[in-house]
Design a protein around this motif. Structure first.
Motif, mmCIF file in Angstrom:
data_model
loop_
_atom_site.group_PDB
_atom_site.id
_atom_site.type_symbol
_atom_site.label_atom_id
_atom_site.label_comp_id
_atom_site.label_asym_id
_atom_site.label_seq_id
_atom_site.Cartn_x
_atom_site.Cartn_y
_atom_site.Cartn_z
ATOM 1 N N MET A 1 0.821 -1.199 0.000
ATOM 2 C CA MET A 1 0.000 0.000 0.000
ATOM 3 C C MET A 1 0.863 1.261 0.000
ATOM 4 O O MET A 1 0.640 2.189 -0.779
ATOM 5 C CB MET A 1 -0.917 -0.017 1.224
ATOM 6 C CG MET A 1 -1.857 1.179 1.297
ATOM 7 S SD MET A 1 -3.086 1.162 -0.020
ATOM 8 C CE MET A 1 -4.034 2.602 0.414
ATOM 9 N N ILE A 2 1.841 1.277 0.918
ATOM 10 C CA ILE A 2 2.736 2.428 1.004
ATOM 11 C C ILE A 2 3.529 2.587 -0.287
ATOM 12 O O ILE A 2 3.752 3.703 -0.770
ATOM 13 C CB ILE A 2 3.679 2.286 2.217
ATOM 14 C CG1 ILE A 2 2.865 2.297 3.509
ATOM 15 C CG2 ILE A 2 4.706 3.409 2.229
ATOM 16 C CD1 ILE A 2 3.686 2.104 4.757
ATOM 17 N N LYS A 3 3.945 1.450 -0.855
ATOM 18 C CA LYS A 3 4.708 1.486 -2.099
ATOM 19 C C LYS A 3 3.868 2.059 -3.240
ATOM 20 O O LYS A 3 4.361 2.823 -4.076
ATOM 21 C CB LYS A 3 5.202 0.080 -2.453
ATOM 22 C CG LYS A 3 6.100 0.044 -3.671
ATOM 23 C CD LYS A 3 6.599 -1.361 -3.932
ATOM 24 C CE LYS A 3 7.508 -1.378 -5.165
ATOM 25 N NZ LYS A 3 8.002 -2.767 -5.438
ATOM 26 N N ASP A 4 2.587 1.676 -3.272
ATOM 27 C CA ASP A 4 1.690 2.192 -4.312
ATOM 28 C C ASP A 4 1.502 3.701 -4.176
ATOM 29 O O ASP A 4 1.479 4.436 -5.177
ATOM 30 C CB ASP A 4 0.337 1.490 -4.228
ATOM 31 C CG ASP A 4 0.424 0.015 -4.625
ATOM 32 O OD1 ASP A 4 1.372 -0.329 -5.342
ATOM 33 O OD2 ASP A 4 -0.444 -0.752 -4.201
ATOM 34 N N ILE A 5 1.345 4.154 -2.931
ATOM 35 C CA ILE A 5 1.203 5.592 -2.697
ATOM 36 C C ILE A 5 2.462 6.333 -3.125
ATOM 37 O O ILE A 5 2.403 7.399 -3.744
ATOM 38 C CB ILE A 5 0.886 5.867 -1.209
ATOM 39 C CG1 ILE A 5 -0.490 5.287 -0.852
ATOM 40 C CG2 ILE A 5 0.918 7.377 -0.930
ATOM 41 C CD1 ILE A 5 -0.840 5.408 0.613
#
Length: 202
Positions: A1-5
């Motif tokens: 999730m953090i990587k996608d953001i």
């Protein structure tokens, strides 16, 4: 999730830049084109600004509200013309449009695969850039005209400083508005020149 953001935020500037691709007309490099990109619009915008506000005489006044309304009516019609011209040029079956511009080379600095290069512009791409720019500017001018005709600043005793700052800001924006109109005028003439004459030359 953090990587996608993170990936989303990292790509955000490039994605936002895509919205301003029509402004490529101002990035075209050609010594003769500078006159129509910057010089003539700037001089004309100054003349329009002083002509409309007319600080030298009190016997000659402009109906600014009506002026913006008339300009908006014209620009509203021109938006359709520019988009139609853009579509026509992009699909017009004429091989002479796919050759490079004659005279001084016209180039555009672009970034492909994270590498900046100077691309030589063909007649077809030049016309699409010109009319894409005209369509973009006319939409912005139309939106500004709508706000100008429907939004006003009211002065109060407790907010005169903010009022003066708003008036100063408005005058700056108004000059930019006149510059955009002037730039639209000259870009339109350049595009019409190519539609009427240059695109038919061998």
């Amino acid at each position: 999730m953090i990587k996608d953001i993170w990936n989303f935020l990292k790509a955000l500037p490039a994605n936002i830049a895509k919205l301003f691709t029509p402004l490529s007309f101002l990035r075209l490099k050609n010594r003769d084109l500078v006159l129509f990109q910057w010089v003539a619009p700037s001089i004309t915008a100054l003349l329009l600004y002083f002509f409309v506000f007319n600080p030298f005489s009190s016997n000659f006044t402009f109906h600014n509200g009506q002026l913006f309304e008339d300009i908006n009516q014209l620009v509203g019609v021109l938006v359709g013309f520019y988009i139609a011209a853009l579509a026509a040029v992009a699909t017009f079956p004429n091989n002479t449009l796919d050759v490079a511009l004659k005279g001084l080379p016209t180039t555009l600095r672009v970034k492909r695969a994270n590498k900046a290069t100077e691309e030589t512009i063909t007649r077809r791409r030049y016309l699409t850039i010109v009319f894409g720019y005209c369509a973009f500017v006319s939409i912005i001018v139309f939106i500004f005209g709508v706000f100008q005709n429907n939004v006003s600043i009211k002065r109060t005793a407790l907010a005169h400083i903010y009022y003066d700052l708003n008036i100063m800001f408005f005058n700056i924006v108004l000059f930019v508005y006149f510059w955009a109109i002037s730039s639209l005028f000259y870009a339109t003439l350049v595009g019409l020149h190519y539609l009427v004459d240059r695109m038919h030359r061998k």
